[in-house]
Design an enzyme around this catalytic site. Structure first.
Site, short mmCIF file in Angstrom:
data_model
loop_
_atom_site.label_atom_id
_atom_site.label_comp_id
_atom_site.label_asym_id
_atom_site.label_seq_id
_atom_site.Cartn_x
_atom_site.Cartn_y
_atom_site.Cartn_z
N ASN A 13 0.89 -1.17 0.00
CA ASN A 13 0.00 0.00 0.00
C ASN A 13 0.92 1.21 0.00
OD1 ASN A 13 -1.74 2.08 0.46
ND2 ASN A 13 -2.33 1.45 2.54
N LYS A 15 0.20 4.26 -0.28
CA LYS A 15 -0.39 5.46 0.34
C LYS A 15 -0.15 6.68 -0.56
CE LYS A 15 0.02 3.15 4.74
NZ LYS A 15 0.16 3.23 6.19
N HIS A 98 -9.35 1.38 4.81
CA HIS A 98 -8.08 1.57 5.52
C HIS A 98 -8.29 2.51 6.70
CE1 HIS A 98 -3.97 2.62 6.42
NE2 HIS A 98 -3.63 1.51 5.81
N GLU A 100 -6.58 4.85 7.79
CA GLU A 100 -6.32 6.27 7.51
C GLU A 100 -7.54 6.92 6.86
OE1 GLU A 100 -2.64 5.58 5.44
OE2 GLU A 100 -1.74 4.99 7.34
N GLU A 170 -5.35 -4.74 10.44
CA GLU A 170 -4.33 -3.71 10.63
C GLU A 170 -4.60 -2.97 11.93
OE1 GLU A 170 -2.25 -2.64 6.70
OE2 GLU A 170 -3.85 -1.22 7.04
N GLY A 176 2.66 2.43 10.71
CA GLY A 176 3.62 3.51 10.54
C GLY A 176 4.32 3.91 11.83
N SER A 216 3.47 -2.05 10.26
CA SER A 216 4.93 -2.15 10.49
C SER A 216 5.49 -3.53 10.18
CB SER A 216 5.29 -1.72 11.92
OG SER A 216 4.92 -0.37 12.13
P1 13P Z 1 3.18 0.40 7.57
O1 13P Z 1 3.66 -0.91 7.01
O2 13P Z 1 3.91 1.60 7.07
O3 13P Z 1 3.06 0.36 9.08
O4 13P Z 1 1.68 0.58 7.01
C1 13P Z 1 0.81 -0.46 7.12
C2 13P Z 1 -0.42 -0.12 6.37
O5 13P Z 1 -1.15 0.77 6.73
C3 13P Z 1 -0.69 -0.86 5.13
O6 13P Z 1 -1.96 -0.60 4.67
#
Ligand code: 13P
Length: 255
Positions: A13, A15, A98, A100, A170, A176, A216
């Protein structure tokens, strides 16, 4: 639970990262490193990168997804992109729900469900994200919460459509942050999600549904997480932007 019953899937992903030229280069760098993968490999990328990424990935084993879609086919929804628009470009996957999107853009379980239904109706495959925030974990409601998110997101989805859905657990506190769920925590919640799917659709569908972990996941911790019986792959943020790290995760999943 028999892991052999389902597909192992590693999805990046990206982002809000990479312009179209950078995106093309990143896929070109990733392609040879994952060419022998014994799992599915997907990159989910910003809308503006899709044309270049689809062209760069053509003929390879790298599949392409978007990071969201709207639930209407078309209309006065400034700034939105419909599932049909993605399908018309030959995009195969879309991430929905997601954290976010939930945290910063007002996404709710109900709008997640609308988007899942629209994506499936357009012929896209869905990576549905669920997960708890830190305070919810501390309150001890993680499994109930992800079960609720899963049930609402899947409202009105048929058994047949479940073939086109991957669920990604997640935990929001792990995204992150460099704080990964332990492999036991990841497995416990992934199993709870699988049991929720089994409650809704029966054991065979539960056993056949790919449930990823995300948060992560990186080159160093992927092997241990992916060795868990109910962790059928990963949804990778930061590490998916680094070809060698992403490839290491793909090879850990290929074992
Ligand atoms: P990270 O791997 O940067 O923690 O992000 C995970 C994520 O949100 C994947 O959708």
């Amino acid at each position: 639970m028999n892991k052999a019953l389902r597909k192992v899937v590693i999805a990046g992903n990206w982002k809000m990262n990479k312009n179209p030229d950078e995106a093309k280069k990143l896929v070109e760098d990733i392609k040879p490193l994952v060419a022998n993968a014994n799992c599915d490999v997907i990159v989910c990328v910003p809308y503006v990168d899709l044309t270049n990424v689809l062209a760069a990935a053509a003929g390879s084993n790298v599949k392409v997804g978007a990071e969201n879609c709207h639930w209407e086919v078309s209309g006065a929804y400034t700034g939105e992109i419909s599932a049909q628009m993605l399908k018309s470009m030959n995009v195969e996957y879309v991430i929905i729900g997601h954290s976010e999107r939930r945290q910063y853009f007002g996404e709710t379980d109900v709008t997640v469900n609308l988007r899942v239904k629209a994506a499936l109706a357009a012929g896209l495959k869905v990576i549905l994200c669920v997960g708890e925030r830190l305070e919810q974990r501390e309150q001890g409601v993680t499994c109930e919460l992800v079960a609720m998110q899963t049930k609402i997101a899947l409202g009105g989805i048929s058994d047949e459509d479940m073939k086109n859905i991957i669920i990604a657990y997640e935990p929001v506190w792990a995204i992150g942050t460099g704080k990964t769920a332990t492999s036991e925590q990841a497995n416990e919640v992934n199993l709870a999600i699988r049991e929720t799917v089994a409650q809704l659709y029966g054991k065979a569908v539960g056993d056949a549904t790919t449930v990823q972990y995300g948060g992560s996941m990186n080159a160093a911790n992927a092997a241990e997480l992916l060795a868990q019986p109910d962790v059928d792959g990963g949804l990778i943020g930061g590490a998916s932007l680094k070809p060698a790290d992403f490839a290491t995760i793909v090879s850990a999943a290929s074992k």
